[in-house]
Design a protein around this motif. Structure first.
Motif, short mmCIF file in Angstrom:
data_model
loop_
_atom_site.label_atom_id
_atom_site.label_comp_id
_atom_site.label_asym_id
_atom_site.label_seq_id
_atom_site.Cartn_x
_atom_site.Cartn_y
_atom_site.Cartn_z
N GLU A 1 0.82 -1.21 0.00
CA GLU A 1 0.00 0.00 0.00
C GLU A 1 0.86 1.26 0.00
O GLU A 1 0.59 2.21 -0.74
CB GLU A 1 -0.93 0.01 1.21
N LEU A 2 1.91 1.27 0.81
CA LEU A 2 2.79 2.45 0.87
C LEU A 2 3.50 2.68 -0.46
O LEU A 2 3.65 3.82 -0.90
CB LEU A 2 3.80 2.31 2.00
N LEU A 3 3.95 1.62 -1.11
CA LEU A 3 4.62 1.77 -2.41
C LEU A 3 3.68 2.32 -3.47
O LEU A 3 4.05 3.14 -4.30
CB LEU A 3 5.18 0.42 -2.88
N ILE A 4 2.42 1.87 -3.43
CA ILE A 4 1.46 2.29 -4.44
C ILE A 4 0.99 3.72 -4.20
O ILE A 4 0.85 4.51 -5.14
CB ILE A 4 0.26 1.33 -4.48
N THR A 5 0.76 4.08 -2.96
CA THR A 5 0.21 5.41 -2.67
C THR A 5 1.28 6.50 -2.62
O THR A 5 0.96 7.67 -2.85
CB THR A 5 -0.57 5.41 -1.35
N SER A 6 2.52 6.15 -2.33
CA SER A 6 3.59 7.15 -2.25
C SER A 6 3.98 7.64 -3.64
O SER A 6 4.01 6.87 -4.59
CB SER A 6 4.83 6.55 -1.60
N SER A 7 4.28 8.90 -3.73
CA SER A 7 4.77 9.47 -4.98
C SER A 7 6.29 9.47 -4.99
O SER A 7 6.92 9.48 -3.93
CB SER A 7 4.28 10.92 -5.12
N GLY B 1 8.06 4.68 -5.39
CA GLY B 1 6.67 5.13 -5.33
C GLY B 1 6.00 5.12 -6.68
O GLY B 1 6.62 5.38 -7.71
N VAL B 2 4.70 4.79 -6.66
CA VAL B 2 3.90 4.77 -7.88
C VAL B 2 3.13 6.07 -8.03
O VAL B 2 3.00 6.59 -9.13
CB VAL B 2 2.93 3.56 -7.87
N GLY B 3 2.61 6.59 -6.94
CA GLY B 3 1.79 7.80 -7.02
C GLY B 3 0.48 7.53 -7.72
O GLY B 3 0.12 8.19 -8.68
N ILE B 4 -0.24 6.52 -7.23
CA ILE B 4 -1.46 6.06 -7.90
C ILE B 4 -2.49 7.18 -8.05
O ILE B 4 -3.19 7.24 -9.07
CB ILE B 4 -2.06 4.83 -7.17
N ALA B 5 -2.60 8.07 -7.09
CA ALA B 5 -3.59 9.16 -7.18
C ALA B 5 -3.30 10.05 -8.39
O ALA B 5 -4.22 10.41 -9.13
CB ALA B 5 -3.59 9.98 -5.90
N GLN B 6 -2.04 10.35 -8.61
CA GLN B 6 -1.68 11.19 -9.76
C GLN B 6 -1.90 10.44 -11.08
O GLN B 6 -2.33 11.03 -12.07
CB GLN B 6 -0.21 11.65 -9.68
N LEU B 7 -1.58 9.14 -11.09
CA LEU B 7 -1.78 8.37 -12.32
C LEU B 7 -3.24 8.32 -12.72
O LEU B 7 -3.58 8.46 -13.89
CB LEU B 7 -1.24 6.94 -12.14
N VAL B 8 -4.11 8.12 -11.75
CA VAL B 8 -5.54 8.06 -12.05
C VAL B 8 -6.04 9.41 -12.53
O VAL B 8 -6.83 9.48 -13.47
CB VAL B 8 -6.32 7.56 -10.81
N LYS B 9 -5.57 10.49 -11.91
CA LYS B 9 -6.00 11.83 -12.33
C LYS B 9 -5.57 12.16 -13.75
O LYS B 9 -6.25 12.89 -14.46
CB LYS B 9 -5.46 12.89 -11.37
N THR B 10 -4.40 11.64 -14.16
CA THR B 10 -3.92 11.92 -15.51
C THR B 10 -4.49 10.95 -16.53
O THR B 10 -4.11 10.98 -17.69
CB THR B 10 -2.38 11.85 -15.58
N ARG B 11 -5.40 10.10 -16.07
CA ARG B 11 -6.05 9.12 -16.94
C ARG B 11 -5.05 8.19 -17.60
O ARG B 11 -5.14 7.89 -18.80
CB ARG B 11 -6.94 9.79 -17.96
N ARG C 1 2.05 -1.68 -15.08
CA ARG C 1 3.51 -1.72 -15.29
C ARG C 1 4.24 -1.00 -14.17
O ARG C 1 5.22 -1.50 -13.62
CB ARG C 1 3.87 -1.09 -16.64
N ASP C 2 3.76 0.20 -13.81
CA ASP C 2 4.41 0.98 -12.76
C ASP C 2 4.35 0.26 -11.42
O ASP C 2 5.33 0.21 -10.67
CB ASP C 2 3.78 2.37 -12.64
N ILE C 3 3.20 -0.30 -11.09
CA ILE C 3 3.05 -1.03 -9.82
C ILE C 3 3.96 -2.25 -9.82
O ILE C 3 4.69 -2.50 -8.86
CB ILE C 3 1.58 -1.44 -9.59
N ASN C 4 3.92 -3.03 -10.91
CA ASN C 4 4.75 -4.23 -11.00
C ASN C 4 6.23 -3.90 -10.87
O ASN C 4 6.96 -4.57 -10.14
CB ASN C 4 4.47 -4.93 -12.33
N GLU C 5 6.68 -2.84 -11.54
CA GLU C 5 8.09 -2.44 -11.49
C GLU C 5 8.51 -2.08 -10.07
O GLU C 5 9.56 -2.52 -9.59
CB GLU C 5 8.30 -1.25 -12.42
#
Length: 94
Positions: A30-36, A47-57, A65-69
């Protein structure tokens, strides 16, 4: 992996006057996915920065790919990612 456990608000959990320790793999994911990137000063590329990725569509392929990496770089294997917007479910272990 055993580590300090965090509460839902991100604070350390205290039980019986001491820090609670337990299995932290789900917490680590969770920390890896939510952290930018840049949020961890000693490791600025984590960090993946999932919130930013979703906002940028970002596409589902890019998000996976980003999460897996990031998880592979942290030593996780057998990574299964399921995206059902707005939820992201990850099953991985070390």
């Amino acid at each position: 992996m055993t580590d300090f456990l965090l509460a839902d608000d991100g604070d350390m959990t205290i039980a019986n006057g001491d820090f609670l320790i337990g299995d932290s793999e789900a917490q680590d994911v969770e920390l890896l996915i939510t952290s930018s990137k840049g949020a961890w000063k000693e490791h600025p590329l984590i960090g993946v920065g999932i919130a930013q990725l979703v906002k940028t569509r970002a596409t589902e392929v890019r998000i996976k790919r980003d999460i897996n990496e990031q998880l592979m770089l942290d030593g996780f294997i057998n990574i299964d990612i399921d995206i059902d917007y707005p939820d992201v479910h990850v099953d991985a272990n070390r």
